[in-house]
Scaffold this motif. Structure first.
Motif, PDB file in Angstrom:
ATOM      1  N   GLY A  99      41.265  47.819  38.742  1.00  0.00           N
ATOM      2  CA  GLY A  99      39.934  47.260  38.517  1.00  0.00           C
ATOM      3  C   GLY A  99      39.941  46.274  37.363  1.00  0.00           C
ATOM      4  O   GLY A  99      39.283  45.221  37.413  1.00  0.00           O
ATOM      5  N   THR A 100      40.703  46.596  36.313  1.00  0.00           N
ATOM      6  CA  THR A 100      40.769  45.721  35.147  1.00  0.00           C
ATOM      7  C   THR A 100      41.451  44.403  35.510  1.00  0.00           C
ATOM      8  O   THR A 100      41.013  43.330  35.101  1.00  0.00           O
ATOM      9  CB  THR A 100      41.520  46.429  34.012  1.00  0.00           C
ATOM     10  OG1 THR A 100      40.953  47.718  33.847  1.00  0.00           O
ATOM     11  CG2 THR A 100      41.409  45.658  32.727  1.00  0.00           C
ATOM     12  N   ASN A 101      42.546  44.508  36.287  1.00  0.00           N
ATOM     13  CA  ASN A 101      43.215  43.285  36.737  1.00  0.00           C
ATOM     14  C   ASN A 101      42.257  42.404  37.536  1.00  0.00           C
ATOM     15  O   ASN A 101      42.233  41.182  37.368  1.00  0.00           O
ATOM     16  CB  ASN A 101      44.428  43.635  37.606  1.00  0.00           C
ATOM     17  CG  ASN A 101      45.613  44.069  36.764  1.00  0.00           C
ATOM     18  OD1 ASN A 101      45.674  43.745  35.582  1.00  0.00           O
ATOM     19  ND2 ASN A 101      46.525  44.794  37.367  1.00  0.00           N
ATOM     20  N   ALA A 102      41.459  43.043  38.395  1.00  0.00           N
ATOM     21  CA  ALA A 102      40.504  42.292  39.203  1.00  0.00           C
ATOM     22  C   ALA A 102      39.498  41.573  38.308  1.00  0.00           C
ATOM     23  O   ALA A 102      39.188  40.393  38.508  1.00  0.00           O
ATOM     24  CB  ALA A 102      39.790  43.234  40.166  1.00  0.00           C
ATOM     25  N   MET A 103      39.018  42.273  37.277  1.00  0.00           N
ATOM     26  CA  MET A 103      38.023  41.663  36.381  1.00  0.00           C
ATOM     27  C   MET A 103      38.637  40.524  35.575  1.00  0.00           C
ATOM     28  O   MET A 103      37.986  39.517  35.303  1.00  0.00           O
ATOM     29  CB  MET A 103      37.427  42.717  35.452  1.00  0.00           C
ATOM     30  CG  MET A 103      36.459  43.653  36.167  1.00  0.00           C
ATOM     31  SD  MET A 103      35.647  44.795  35.048  1.00  0.00           S
ATOM     32  CE  MET A 103      34.500  43.720  34.193  1.00  0.00           C
ATOM     33  N   MET A 104      39.923  40.709  35.185  1.00  0.00           N
ATOM     34  CA  MET A 104      40.589  39.656  34.415  1.00  0.00           C
ATOM     35  C   MET A 104      40.710  38.377  35.254  1.00  0.00           C
ATOM     36  O   MET A 104      40.514  37.269  34.752  1.00  0.00           O
ATOM     37  CB  MET A 104      41.966  40.138  33.959  1.00  0.00           C
ATOM     38  CG  MET A 104      42.728  39.160  33.092  1.00  0.00           C
ATOM     39  SD  MET A 104      41.844  38.713  31.573  1.00  0.00           S
ATOM     40  CE  MET A 104      42.394  39.984  30.456  1.00  0.00           C
ATOM     41  N   THR A 105      41.002  38.562  36.547  1.00  0.00           N
ATOM     42  CA  THR A 105      41.103  37.410  37.442  1.00  0.00           C
ATOM     43  C   THR A 105      39.770  36.672  37.519  1.00  0.00           C
ATOM     44  O   THR A 105      39.711  35.441  37.447  1.00  0.00           O
ATOM     45  CB  THR A 105      41.514  37.883  38.851  1.00  0.00           C
ATOM     46  OG1 THR A 105      42.600  38.786  38.708  1.00  0.00           O
ATOM     47  CG2 THR A 105      41.927  36.727  39.722  1.00  0.00           C
ATOM     48  N   ILE A 106      38.676  37.444  37.621  1.00  0.00           N
ATOM     49  CA  ILE A 106      37.341  36.842  37.670  1.00  0.00           C
ATOM     50  C   ILE A 106      37.046  36.116  36.357  1.00  0.00           C
ATOM     51  O   ILE A 106      36.514  34.993  36.354  1.00  0.00           O
ATOM     52  CB  ILE A 106      36.260  37.927  37.897  1.00  0.00           C
ATOM     53  CG1 ILE A 106      36.519  38.670  39.197  1.00  0.00           C
ATOM     54  CG2 ILE A 106      34.868  37.338  37.858  1.00  0.00           C
ATOM     55  CD1 ILE A 106      36.171  37.911  40.422  1.00  0.00           C
ATOM     56  N   ALA A 107      37.411  36.752  35.239  1.00  0.00           N
ATOM     57  CA  ALA A 107      37.146  36.147  33.936  1.00  0.00           C
ATOM     58  C   ALA A 107      37.861  34.805  33.824  1.00  0.00           C
ATOM     59  O   ALA A 107      37.287  33.813  33.359  1.00  0.00           O
ATOM     60  CB  ALA A 107      37.593  37.083  32.820  1.00  0.00           C
ATOM     61  N   ASN A 108      39.131  34.764  34.276  1.00  0.00           N
ATOM     62  CA  ASN A 108      39.882  33.508  34.238  1.00  0.00           C
ATOM     63  C   ASN A 108      39.248  32.461  35.139  1.00  0.00           C
ATOM     64  O   ASN A 108      39.221  31.275  34.815  1.00  0.00           O
ATOM     65  CB  ASN A 108      41.331  33.748  34.673  1.00  0.00           C
ATOM     66  CG  ASN A 108      42.149  34.397  33.560  1.00  0.00           C
ATOM     67  OD1 ASN A 108      41.820  34.247  32.382  1.00  0.00           O
ATOM     68  ND2 ASN A 108      43.187  35.113  33.930  1.00  0.00           N
ATOM     69  N   GLU A 109      38.734  32.914  36.273  1.00  0.00           N
ATOM     70  CA  GLU A 109      38.158  31.973  37.235  1.00  0.00           C
ATOM     71  C   GLU A 109      36.828  31.416  36.735  1.00  0.00           C
ATOM     72  O   GLU A 109      36.593  30.211  36.777  1.00  0.00           O
ATOM     73  CB  GLU A 109      37.959  32.707  38.565  1.00  0.00           C
ATOM     74  CG  GLU A 109      37.363  31.837  39.661  1.00  0.00           C
ATOM     75  CD  GLU A 109      36.837  32.691  40.804  1.00  0.00           C
ATOM     76  OE1 GLU A 109      37.433  33.745  41.082  1.00  0.00           O
ATOM     77  OE2 GLU A 109      35.807  32.304  41.388  1.00  0.00           O
TER      78      GLU A 109
END
Lengths: 347, 384
Positions: B101-111
């Motif tokens: 879940g954290t990896n998913a959120m990090m991807t969104i944050a970068n995007e």
């Protein structure tokens, strides 16, 4: 590896093998009578351990809620089908068997939550609470599709396993449990330590296998089950009710699952989802027995346990791979040597 | 006339409300309050409650906190992150309890270019433009193993046996121990594995005993990590046990019982704040955290997780102080200023570590972020 290590490994393997024997016999028993490969069997084993642990911690076991929900569902289904058939006179009996009987042990567990019962009572209550789960599942899930193919029944079983392990998480939570030892002594046989628990497990496996042997050969119910297993239609013609036979098979299977759960609880930490792997390994043993032969199943499961012990010593990351890959030669051997009966034709 | 006055004052009031709103920093927090990760996720939520009670404004600007549950589901974490950014227009995100879940959120944050404080390990590539939009508060597994390996070396333990989970966590601990061995640390004699649902580790334990190591390194986690320890003691192994912070678990202590007594693990200083010397960096902030935690949640913070959420908040507060001088909350400029400040701020002391972030990595902690604690009579005791 020296002789001492081999001996310890063998004893460890025999102890886990004995657990597998109990569960594998349950698999074969249920399959022979109902043609169902009861995948959630291992889950029930794990739930037993979790129930026992809750009782030990003076908490109300999650099984109580589970049994209550299942009992209400089964009762509604039974009453509805009786009402459709117009057999209203049978409703009181249905209420007794599907609602009152399963809820009695659950109610006792609910009422005594918070007090620590003496050990024998606690074990008895655990078994009593667990017993209704499999028969109730049979009524809810399998009875409406009792005449379906083995494949369909298997697929439903797999789905049921996932439902059960989800329910396990809901009712028991994610933490693992471990109960107190039932026996606390270690003897030395030829210089090798043998724990009392291992002896207890082996003894129970032998005892319950023997009880089943007596049941099948010397009681009317046992013979009826045997007859159903050999030929359903023929048994029905002889006045044996297949539904009743199914229920008895599931009850007996539950006893085996409950006993193995109680035996394994002090040896290892059990989680809500621990049962599946235990069940799968027992299933390998049942396959070795061709899902028909009780003695070969017992020998096969023992072999799986011992193989697992030695495989873990030789190469622990590949332990499960080794255990499950023996399925390949076993299946090859079985399909070459056995004249296997085709599935019963639709009459 | 009266009507006019009323109208004007109402209008003025409305304006005031609007500007007040613009002067508010919005923080979105995601954690698992349901599902299998909730046993950890609830700790994060308590940590966040403590953090918000500790300080809910920065330089006179109110902070608004929005909390969402992701149900232990990475796809729900993704949805939550998008909702927070696109609908609630948050300035900062903090989350979540599971690594996927954290990896998913990090991807969104970068995007979407929103600063993100990860409270779990992150394992996504740094964006191609070399500007990541998040940081992770946790210690890396390599560091967790290194600190305990250094301790073994200091205590003169020359060789260890290893039993770990047959998953990526087991690999991380084993590889960490191997890396330490290459740097002159204790020799790792065995690489035995077991699964969380296994019924016995007798065979693996026998192999460890047969290799005659001086100590034992535990590559398991939580409750089931107790299993090898129980088995080894049963087989008569006398050496000391070592482990990682994944053993800091109430159920591990309960099930491990006497066999686990004396186990030494690397741990964030937050679990032993009260035992730290007064000159330790985490003493002051950690004490503030524990007091706030007790006030809000009514119990002791005896887990490591709530501290990560609190540290995310502390680093955010420090960065917000700088960013507020440069841009207004609610704008992309503010987010950029915030991210720049996170990298510019040096030596920010939290309950776990002294944080120094750079755009080169998501992690920003060093060896000071871990102390060694020893289990004595069911309590973790600080070992200087």
């Amino acid at each position: 590896m020296n002789a001492q290590i081999a001996a310890i490994l063998a004893i460890d393997g025999i102890a886990s093998g004995a657990i597998y024997v109990l569960i594998a016999i349950g698999f074969v028993l249920i399959f022979a009578v109902t043609r169902i490969i009861f995948v959630p069997f291992g889950d029930i084993t794990a739930f037993t351990a979790l129930t026992l642990a809750s009782l030990e911690n003076k908490q109300m076991p999650g099984t109580v809620g589970m049994v209550a929900v299942l009992a209400v569902m089964a009762t509604l289904m039974e009453v509805f089908s009786l009402w459709r058939k117009g057999a209203l006179g049978k409703i009181p009996a249905a209420l007794f068997f599907y609602l009152a009987l399963p809820l009695i042990p659950a109610a006792i567990a609910w009422a005594t939550a918070g007090t620590l019962l003496p050990t024998p009572l606690r074990l008895l209550l655990t078994v009593a609470v667990i017993l209704p789960i499999a028969p109730l599942l049979n009524r809810i899930v399998y009875q409406p599709i009792a005449d379906a193919t083995v494949l369909l029944l298997l697929i439903v079983s797999v789905a049921l396993h996932f439902a059960m392990s989800g329910l396990g998480l809901l009712f028991f939570g994610p933490e693992g449990v471990r109960t107190q030892s039932l026996v606390d002594f270690t003897t030395f046989i030829a210089g090798t330590p043998v724990s009392g628990q291992a002896m207890l497990i082996l003894g129970s496996a032998i005892f319950f296998s023997f009880l089943l042997y007596l049941f099948f050969n010397f009681t009317l119910y046992g013979k009826a089950l045997h007859a159903t297993a050999i030929n359903r239609t023929g048994a029905r013609l002889m006045g044996i009710r297949p539904q009743q036979a199914c229920t008895i098979a599931f009850l007996l299977g539950s006893v085996l699952a409950a006993v193995s759960g109680i035996l394994i609880a002090p040896v290892n930490t059990i989680f809500y989802d621990s049962g599946f792997l235990i069940g799968l390994k027992s299933f390998v043993g049942a396959i070795i027995g061709g899902m028909v032969s009780f003695p070969v199943t017992a020998i096969g499961s023992m072999f799986v346990g011992i193989l697992e012990g030695f495989a873990a010593f030789l190469s622990s990351p590949f332990k499960d791979v080794i255990v499950f890959s023996i399925l390949i030669p076993v299946l090859l051997w079985r399909s070459y040597t056995l004249v296997h009966a085709e599935e019963e034709d639709e009459e | 006339m009266r009507k006019l006055v009323f109208g004007v004052s109402a209008f003025a009031g409305l304006l005031l409300a609007c500007t007040a709103h613009a002067q508010e920093i919005t923080v979105g927090f995601v954690t698992s309050l349901s599902g299998p990760a909730s046993s950890i996720g609830i700790n994060y939520e308590k940590g966040m409650n403590a953090a918000y009670a500790y300080k809910d404004e920065v330089s006179g600007v109110k902070i608004k906190l929005i909390k969402l549950d992701d149900g232990s589901d990475p796809s729900q974490a993704t949805k939550n992150a998008r909702k927070l950014v696109e609908q609630d227009k948050v300035d900062v995100m903090i989350g979540t309890s599971s690594a996927p879940g954290t990896n998913a959120m990090m991807t969104i944050a970068n995007e979407l270019k929103v600063p993100f404080f990860a409270v779990s390990p992150v394992n996504v590539p740094i964006p191609a433009d070399g500007h990541p939009w998040g940081v992770s508060m946790v210690q890396t597994p390599q560091l967790m193993v290194k600190v305990i390996a250094d301790r073994m070396q200091r205590d003169g333990v020359k060789s260890v046996g290893f039993i770990g989970f047959s998953d990526s966590w087991g690999d991380l601990v084993y590889n960490g121990a191997k890396a330490a061995e290459a740097n002159g640390g204790p020799k790792v004699l065995t690489n035995e594995r077991y699964a969380r649902t296994d019924t016995s580790v007798t065979a693996q334990a026998l192999k460890v005993v047969a290799a005659k190591p001086e100590g034992f390194l535990n590559g398991g986690s939580a409750t089931q990590a107790a299993l090898p320890l129980l088995e080894l003691r049963k087989l008569g192994f006398k050496g000391p046990f070592f482990g990682t912070p994944s053993l800091l678990n109430r159920d591990f202590v309960r099930i491990g019982g006497k066999a686990a007594d004396g186990t030494q693990v690397s741990a964030g200083p937050v679990v032993v704040t009260s035992q730290l010397p007064n000159d330790h960096f985490a003493k002051k902030i950690g004490t503030a955290f524990h007091e706030s935690f007790k006030k809000v949640n009514g119990g002791e913070a005896d887990d490591g997780f709530s501290g990560y959420a609190f540290d995310g908040w502390v680093v955010f507060l420090e960065a917000a102080k700088v960013a507020l001088t440069k841009a207004k909350p609610g704008t992309q400029e503010f987010r950029q200023a915030l991210m720049d400040a996170i990298y510019a701020n040096k030596n920010v002391a939290g309950t776990h570590a002294i944080y120094n972030f750079t755009p080169k990595s998501y992690f920003g902690v060093d060896e000071r972020s871990l102390v060694v604690v020893k289990l004595a009579d069911g309590k973790w005791v600080y070992q200087p």
